[in-house]
Design an enzyme around this catalytic site. Sequence first.
Site, PDB file in Angstrom:
ATOM      1  N   ARG A  90      -7.645  -0.545   1.085  1.00  0.00           N
ATOM      2  CA  ARG A  90      -8.439  -1.849   0.558  1.00  0.00           C
ATOM      3  C   ARG A  90      -8.168  -1.162  -0.968  1.00  0.00           C
ATOM      4  NH1 ARG A  90     -12.021  -2.011   4.875  1.00  0.00           N
ATOM      5  NH2 ARG A  90     -10.319  -0.876   5.985  1.00  0.00           N
ATOM      6  N   GLU A 104      -9.650   3.615   1.828  1.00  0.00           N
ATOM      7  CA  GLU A 104      -8.668   3.378   0.573  1.00  0.00           C
ATOM      8  C   GLU A 104      -8.043   2.664   0.592  1.00  0.00           C
ATOM      9  OE1 GLU A 104      -5.715   5.332   2.485  1.00  0.00           O
ATOM     10  OE2 GLU A 104      -7.895   5.889   3.204  1.00  0.00           O
ATOM     11  N   LYS A 112     -10.390  13.379   8.176  1.00  0.00           N
ATOM     12  CA  LYS A 112      -9.694  13.093   9.767  1.00  0.00           C
ATOM     13  C   LYS A 112      -9.846  13.784  10.240  1.00  0.00           C
ATOM     14  CE  LYS A 112      -6.874   8.720   7.744  1.00  0.00           C
ATOM     15  NZ  LYS A 112      -7.325   7.444   8.525  1.00  0.00           N
ATOM     16  N   LYS A 168       1.149  -0.757  -0.253  1.00  0.00           N
ATOM     17  CA  LYS A 168      -0.512  -0.013   0.074  1.00  0.00           C
ATOM     18  C   LYS A 168       1.207   1.154   0.149  1.00  0.00           C
ATOM     19  CE  LYS A 168      -3.169   3.037   2.928  1.00  0.00           C
ATOM     20  NZ  LYS A 168      -4.091   2.689   4.128  1.00  0.00           N
ATOM     21  N   ASP A 176     -12.380   6.953   3.800  1.00  0.00           N
ATOM     22  CA  ASP A 176     -10.857   6.514   4.632  1.00  0.00           C
ATOM     23  C   ASP A 176     -10.597   5.800   4.555  1.00  0.00           C
ATOM     24  OD1 ASP A 176      -8.852   7.473   5.970  1.00  0.00           O
ATOM     25  OD2 ASP A 176     -10.111   7.514   7.941  1.00  0.00           O
ATOM     26  N   ASP A 198       1.438   6.321   5.764  1.00  0.00           N
ATOM     27  CA  ASP A 198       0.744   5.436   5.009  1.00  0.00           C
ATOM     28  C   ASP A 198       0.870   4.435   4.154  1.00  0.00           C
ATOM     29  OD1 ASP A 198      -2.538   4.635   5.308  1.00  0.00           O
ATOM     30  OD2 ASP A 198      -3.404   6.199   4.420  1.00  0.00           O
ATOM     31  N   ASP A 227      -3.251  10.853   3.907  1.00  0.00           N
ATOM     32  CA  ASP A 227      -3.773  10.027   3.244  1.00  0.00           C
ATOM     33  C   ASP A 227      -4.912  11.241   5.002  1.00  0.00           C
ATOM     34  OD1 ASP A 227      -6.557   9.567   3.955  1.00  0.00           O
ATOM     35  OD2 ASP A 227      -6.471   7.597   5.015  1.00  0.00           O
TER      36      ASP A 227
END
Length: 464
Positions: free
Chosen positions: A318, A316, A244, A232, A314, A255, A237
Amino acid sequence: MPTAKPPAFAKADTDCINLHVLEQDGCESWLADAPATVANWARAIGFRGAIGQSVTIPGEDGLPKQVLVGYGTSKDRARRRFILAAALTSLPKGTYRLTQGIPTDERAVECLGWLLAQYQFDRYKSGQDLDRHLIAPNGIDAAHIETLAAAEFLTRDLINTPASDMGPDDLHRAAQALADQHAATLDVVADDDLLTQNFPMIHTVGRASDRRPRLLDMRWGTSGPKLALVGKGVCFDTGGLNLKPGSSMGLMKKDMGGAANVLGLAHMIMASNLSVQLRVLIPAVENSVSANAFRPGDVLTARNGMTVEINNTDAEGRLVLADALAYAAEDGPDLLVSMATLTGAARVAVGPDLAPFYTDYDTDAAVLSAAAGTAADPVWRMPFHAPYEAMIEPQIADLDNAPSGGFAGSITAALFLRRFAGDSRYMHFDIYGWTPTAAPAQPKGGALQGARALFDALPQMLGL
């Protein structure tokens, strides 16, 4: 990249300092046989062989000639990693030769800890060389340990770099530098039209940023089992339109920790010339907010044709992993692995130190768990619990990216990803990628998790 000084053992030095490592239970016995000047001095300052304790013994010229370092008890060591590194900063500067005290089967890990303790992230602030160097003791593979340390330095550097200097384009350059170092190839899909047609969820998640999303595709090796690593690469993010709070956004430079970990693992594999056909896929994006950001309630179509209802922007990671996993599965890998800083639920379940992993293959789980113990890289198996499949199946699409209720968040995310792995032998790591509190050889900041254990397990898992 990387910015850190490459880790290395010292060359043999006749003027080195002898390093005696003493277990707590055997400390008094050792002192009883030592010269009175050594024993009296050690006792006078309260040295008893506890972890982190050290005593410097000078020679006639006043310079340090030998050092005693505590190795604690077996019970204490079971609760710690990298015992030798616990005393490193208390030692005088110099070059050290290990003389005794560390069991043969523990020497490699302790020497690795010494090298890992040399790490400093000094891209923005000048660091200082610790000037405490170790000569590789007999019986260890020094080059192998240096490779492991270099991989962790790379991973730490990538995660520690703020998003201002680690966007999708910067991650691309870091991957290219690694590919060049090992004569690997790197193909990149960054064109908007090509992404929209072939990797629609990668494009959708990244399109709101002015830093273009892309898919990085590195290949190395022409023979052996096919190993595909998917990491990933969400370089920052914000949470998207489900923004967030500030307190949750502060660490979101990490992230892309999954990408950093698979690149570190790839370095281990390539530098060690492991007999595999390696493929590394990294969807590199920023999850930003703008007029064209994807929305809650949208339904997206993935590369493999499955539809996904967006119930939280949020969730995202996956989504971008799904396209990359589907692409990797098309090549029929013998083992497909994903690594991602995916869910807060995993942290609640096992905390920051353990790397949770998922697999349907009991043998792979056993091999990995055993390797984790010897590699000082702890992991914990989590279940692909089939009854929870219903939780990721909404009414209007094939899949839900964020099931309501909050229960089993790491498991449902793993089940979501497994839908895109096809028939592949699949393993998923839901890592934290960060050390929140400094410990010996583990400074606060970016962390490699699970990758070293997996590297040690790969020969047995792939029959090499």
